[in-house]
Design a protein around this motif. Structure first.
Motif: not given
Ligand SMILES: Nc1ncnc2c1ncn2[C@@H]1O[C@H](COP(=O)(O)OP(=O)(O)OP(=O)(O)O)[C@@H](O)[C@H]1O
Ligand SMILES: [Mg+2]
Length: 657
Positions: A473-474, A476, A478, A501, A654-656
């Motif tokens: 959820g951090s 990646k 995205h 996945k 900060q990511g977009f």
């Molecule tokens: N740059 C961003 N701006 C706004 N919200 C974000 C951003 N990045 C992530 N999020 C929010 O966090 C949620 C989780 O992000 P993401 O799916 O990219 O996590 P992940 O690191 O891929 O997690 P996992 O390891 O479980 O796949 C997204 O659904 C979104 O709501």
């Protein structure tokens, strides 16, 4: 009867006795008389000073006194305008004082073996002092005040006119709220005075100061406040480092009695009389000694007189009577020890964040000066200039205290801010902003927004490969999506999107130039294909006699694996290693994402071949260490908040959205 003596400055009939062996009376000379008569003669009668090395503890004391002088009095012609400035100048003044002390004249000890230790102890003393004591510059009448006066004193019907002036340098004179004058004396010490013990040195000092201040200001001072600051750190952090006790002159007539007797003995001795004086260092832990001395029980005629007066026939009975008169001797040193910590918790509620941070650090003996606040999308950065001698590692260890005082979690301490002399504290914002994805400029893709609000572009061709890490959820996936969207705009490019996945990258399946795979076997096959493609490209480039893809019309290939930790077999590891080592030159770039920062996944090969890293929030400090060789990723906020490691070092972005 007056409870304190009356002091008459420059009495009419007084004239300095030219033939008197002393130039003046002072606390130090009088104390020397009782503690080291030989050196008393060398110093005050022969007026010879032997230049000997000064003990490190004494230098510490001097540095502290000098710092206090600056703290309350400024330097040279410069009038200090604020407490912050006073603290800064005082600290720097004391540090410089130590710095300027010739090492050859310092007697170092086991406890203070070198200058650095002196610096440490001094800054500790100073910050402890300024931490606990309110500044109250407005109450200060004088600091480091030298007074030298010829006086006469009336006490209990006796009149004493000094044959030469008395002299002293008084640390601080203050005007209390009730209008009375108090004298302040600082003492840096290894342990606090035992208030149960009668300290003849303090009595001499107290009375001399009383006379001097009285003579100078024309009014009797009310009290002498000893401010003891301990340079040995308490084991119990809650305990105070500073102790204050006040001697109220009117409550302690015995001080004056003692002084008169002692003065009489010194003066008698200087006039050729045989005298017996107590040893200040060894004797005065017992109240009977003081009473006996004051009442001249060592002189048989005086003793006989007192026996007669009280109608007793032995010293014990006489003392009983006298002690009744004197009251409880424990009262002598009336202790009004302030419970400083309890009473004076620093009030942080009204402070701005920048002040809170600064004050908190000061509480821990670290001085930092606020420079600026930069408001970012997800965090605000508070920048400070650190004081001399401040250890960066020490500063970093106080992140929790900053969090406590700011009432937020996840404060990242940056010490120092790379390529600057500042230290920084990144504080999460209450309301975060998620910036919109800007357009890439060809290979320059937008990674994230920096603290200044600028977009950080990065030319993907410069990164051999990129590893993306972060807990679930951090952000990646995205970020991978954002990155792919930008890379898709590059004309001559193709993509291998490998998604064990089976969630994130499937949306791009079927697109032109996209090979999507999500079965482990297929993924392994794709990687095999890529290795063959790589080998073919090398052969072709060799034929063309070129060393780099840019000199050819070959397409760039971007290989993205979302969660490569899931397919971490020996075979796949080997394929990735091959691609990573040789891919870049022939236009094959890998972008690997993983939740797992174990050294099994992020192994030596990956570390070497993936110098560019996008690190989102990690679960543990140790994960951050694996990814960045530094703490910090555990303090990130999630949702695209990242530490980006590339050629500029680590940047927070900060990511977009
Ligand atoms: N740059 C961003 N701006 C706004 N919200 C974000 C951003 N990045 C992530 N999020 C929010 O966090 C949620 C989780 O992000 P993401 O799916 O990219 O996590 P992940 O690191 O891929 O997690 P996992 O390891 O479980 O796949 C997204 O659904 C979104 O709501
Ligand atoms: Mg994901």
């Amino acid at each position: 009867l007056a409870s304190v003596p009356v002091v008459i400055p420059s009495p009419k009939d007084a004239e300095i006795k030219k033939d008197f062996p002393l130039d003046h009376y002072s606390s130090s000379s009088m104390i020397k008389f009782a503690t080291n008569p030989f050196m008393f003669k060398v110093n005050y009668i022969n007026r010879d000073w032997i230049d000997s090395a000064t003990g490190a503890k004494a230098i510490l004391g001097k540095a502290f006194h000098y710092a206090m002088e600056v703290y309350y009095g400024g330097i040279d012609d410069y009038a200090i305008t604020s407490e912050a400035e006073a603290i800064e100048f005082g600290l720097k003044g004391g540090m410089e004082f130590i710095e300027n002390y010739n090492d050859g004249f310092v007697n170092y000890s086991d406890k203070i073996p070198n200058k650095q230790k002196l610096y440490d102890l001094f800054s500790f003393l100073f910050t402890e002092y300024v931490k606990y004591k309110p500044y109250q510059k407005d109450t200060v009448v004088a600091t480091e005040k030298t007074i030298k006066k010829i006086i006469s004193v009336e006490w209990k019907g006796e009149n004493l006119t000094f044959p030469v002036p008395i002299k002293g340098v008084i640390d601080k004179i203050i005007r209390r709220k009730d209008g009375k004058i108090s004298i302040v004396d600082y003492k840096s010490c290894e342990k606090f005075s035992d208030l149960e013990k009668i300290d003849a040195k303090k009595i001499i000092q107290a009375v001399n100061y009383f006379f001097l201040v009285y003579a100078e200001y024309g009014e009797a001072p009310y009290s002498l406040v000893f401010e003891e600051v301990k340079f040995t750190k308490n084991r119990d952090a809650e305990e105070k480092q500073i102790k204050e006790y006040e001697l109220v002159y009117a409550d302690n007539p015995l001080f004056f009695d003692f002084y008169f007797r002692f003065y009489g003995d010194i003066t008698g001795a200087l006039n050729g009389k045989m005298v017996y004086v107590p040893n200040f260092d060894a004797f005065y832990d017992n109240e009977l000694a003081l009473i006996s001395y004051i009442h001249r029980l060592d002189i048989s005629e005086e003793q006989a007189k007192l026996f007669k007066k009280h109608n007793v026939d032995n010293i014990t009975d006489l003392l009983k009577k006298e002690i009744q008169v004197a009251g409880n001797m424990r009262q002598l040193l009336k202790n009004i020890e302030n419970s400083l910590v309890e009473a004076k918790n620093i009030d942080y509620t009204k402070m701005k964040n920048e002040e809170k941070i600064q004050t908190k650090m000061m509480e821990h003996g670290m001085l930092i000066k606020f420079d600026s606040k930069i408001e970012g999308a997800s965090v605000d950065l508070y920048r400070y200039t650190p004081s001399i001698g401040l250890k960066m590692s020490r500063l970093k260890s106080y992140a929790d205290d900053i969090q406590q005082v700011l009432g937020v979690g996840d404060v990242r301490v940056i010490a120092p801010i790379p390529n600057t002399s500042y230290v920084g504290f990144e504080v999460p914002k209450e309301k975060r902003k998620f910036p919109d994805l800007p357009k890439n400029k060809g290979f320059d893709i937008a990674i994230g927004q920096d603290i200044m609000g600028n977009t950080r572009f990065f030319d993907v061709r410069h990164a051999p490969h990129i590893v993306v890490a972060g807990s679930t959820g951090s952000g990646k996936s995205h970020w991978l999506n954002n990155t792919l969207k930008q890379l898709f705009t590059i004309k001559n490019s193709s993509f291998y999107l490998l998604d064990p996945k089976k969630v994130e990258l499937s949306q791009f399946e079927g697109m032109k130039n996209v090979t999507y795979r999500d079965e482990p076997v297929e993924i392994e096959n794709s990687l095999c294909d890529l290795v063959s493609i790589m080998d073919q490209r090398y052969t072709k480039m060799k034929e063309m006699k070129v060393k780099n893809i840019s000199e050819t019309d070959l397409a760039y290939i971007f290989v993205v694996i979302d969660e490569f930790g899931d397919i971490n077999s020996k075979e796949i590891q080997e394929l990735i290693r091959k691609l990573a080592q040789k891919g870049r030159a022939c236009g094959i770039h890998l972008i690997l994402a993983t939740q797992r920062a174990s050294t099994k996944i992020i192994n030596g090969d990956i570390k070497v071949n993936f110098p560019v890293r996008v690190v989102f929030r990690m679960a543990k400090r140790i994960d951050s260490q694996v990814m960045l060789d530094e703490d910090g990723a555990e303090k990130l906020l999630g949702k695209g908040d990242m530490l980006f490691l590339a050629d500029n070092g680590i940047e927070r972005l900060q990511g977009f959205n």
